[in-house]
Design a protein around this motif. Structure first.
Motif, PDB file in Angstrom:
ATOM      1  N   LEU A  93      26.069  -5.676 -29.777  1.00 29.54           N
ATOM      2  CA  LEU A  93      25.233  -6.535 -28.963  1.00 29.54           C
ATOM      3  C   LEU A  93      26.078  -7.656 -28.371  1.00 29.54           C
ATOM      4  CD1 LEU A  93      22.144  -6.777 -31.341  1.00 29.54           C
ATOM      5  CD2 LEU A  93      22.416  -5.297 -29.355  1.00 29.54           C
ATOM      6  N   SER A  94      25.501  -8.423 -27.471  1.00 34.24           N
ATOM      7  CA  SER A  94      26.239  -9.493 -26.804  1.00 34.24           C
ATOM      8  C   SER A  94      26.554 -10.636 -27.767  1.00 34.24           C
ATOM      9  CB  SER A  94      25.422 -10.039 -25.633  1.00 34.24           C
ATOM     10  OG  SER A  94      24.261 -10.706 -26.113  1.00 34.24           O
ATOM     11  N   GLU A  95      27.412 -11.523 -27.338  1.00 32.17           N
ATOM     12  CA  GLU A  95      27.799 -12.676 -28.157  1.00 32.17           C
ATOM     13  C   GLU A  95      26.593 -13.542 -28.497  1.00 32.17           C
ATOM     14  OE1 GLU A  95      29.950 -15.297 -30.378  1.00 32.17           O
ATOM     15  OE2 GLU A  95      30.616 -13.360 -29.576  1.00 32.17           O
ATOM     16  N   THR A  96      25.672 -13.710 -27.545  1.00 28.89           N
ATOM     17  CA  THR A  96      24.497 -14.552 -27.810  1.00 28.89           C
ATOM     18  C   THR A  96      23.567 -13.929 -28.844  1.00 28.89           C
ATOM     19  OG1 THR A  96      23.351 -13.534 -25.934  1.00 28.89           O
ATOM     20  CG2 THR A  96      24.517 -15.609 -25.515  1.00 28.89           C
ATOM     21  N   ASP A  97      23.648 -12.614 -29.028  1.00 28.69           N
ATOM     22  CA  ASP A  97      22.812 -11.933 -30.015  1.00 28.69           C
ATOM     23  C   ASP A  97      23.570 -11.648 -31.310  1.00 28.69           C
ATOM     24  OD1 ASP A  97      20.692 -11.860 -28.216  1.00 28.69           O
ATOM     25  OD2 ASP A  97      21.361  -9.973 -27.340  1.00 28.69           O
ATOM     26  N   THR A  98      24.717 -12.258 -31.482  1.00 31.67           N
ATOM     27  CA  THR A  98      25.522 -12.088 -32.696  1.00 31.67           C
ATOM     28  C   THR A  98      25.141 -13.137 -33.729  1.00 31.67           C
ATOM     29  OG1 THR A  98      27.395 -11.212 -31.427  1.00 31.67           O
ATOM     30  CG2 THR A  98      27.871 -12.080 -33.623  1.00 31.67           C
TER      31      THR A  98
END
Length: 204
Positions: free
Chosen positions: A101-106
């Motif tokens: 997933l993207s960095e913001t969803d990590t």
């Protein structure tokens, strides 16, 4: 909310309540709309309403009383987004192995430490599992669910899959552990997390 209006036309449960009671209770509305609509519904809440929802989600997390409200909100937001992204990928037939997933969803290490669940990501030999992959999504589901029966069933099904395919080369010589970025002991840590979450001291 258009999603609720649409559900009123298609859901027999909704139609029953409207016919018999003259209204649609919010807890019924929450059951008949899609997960995506539920996430949007949560996003539209006021900050105080979000705090109430988050405190409910995290009530069985052993250290939640020590965590700042802003961190609770951010932690839950990531959990919801991880599950939401995975749901969308699955619904549209996208691959879910080696998922990133993207960095913001990590998930943030700080939040995992605050909630005393960073051990879930430690696979031994200083190897850490990805905080934006399938395993992290499974952790997020357990965080958000308040039903031990459902969680236990999910872990049992994962264990059955691991036992069936764990020693087989499934794709280009890779095992199921390689494909899904987990280690051979991930089931035992999930069980430990479940037992901690539903321990008697967290249910008082």
């Amino acid at each position: 909310m258009q999603a609720i209006e649409d559900a009123k036309q298609t859901s027999k449960i909704a139609q029953h309540y409207i016919k018999e009671e003259g209204n649609l209770p919010p807890w019924i509305a929450a059951e008949i709309i899609s997960f995506g609509s539920m996430v949007n519904w949560y996003s539209a809440l006021s900050i105080n309403e979000k705090k109430e929802v988050v405190n409910f989600f995290l009530q069985k997390m052993s250290t939640q009383g020590l965590v700042k409200t802003d961190d609770k909100l951010q932690f839950c937001k990531i959990c919801l987004e991880q599950v939401y992204r995975f749901r969308n990928l699955s619904a549209h037939g996208n691959r879910t192995f080696k998922l990133q997933l993207s960095e913001t969803d990590t998930q943030k290490i700080r939040f995992l430490d605050e909630f005393s669940i960073s051990f879930l990501y430690k696979a031994g030999n200083e190897i850490e599992l990805p905080r934006n992959g399938l395993f992290s999504i499974i952790v997020s589901i357990i965080v958000l669910l308040d039903d031990q029966y459902l969680i236990s069933n999910m872990i049992d099904e994962l264990e059955s899959i691991a036992n069936t395919y764990g020693n087989k080369n499934l794709f280009n010589g890779k095992s199921i552990y390689n494909l899904f970025d987990v280690d051979e002991n991930f089931i035992s840590r999930l069980k430990e997390f479940m037992n901690l979450k539903f321990s008697p001291k967290n249910n008082n």
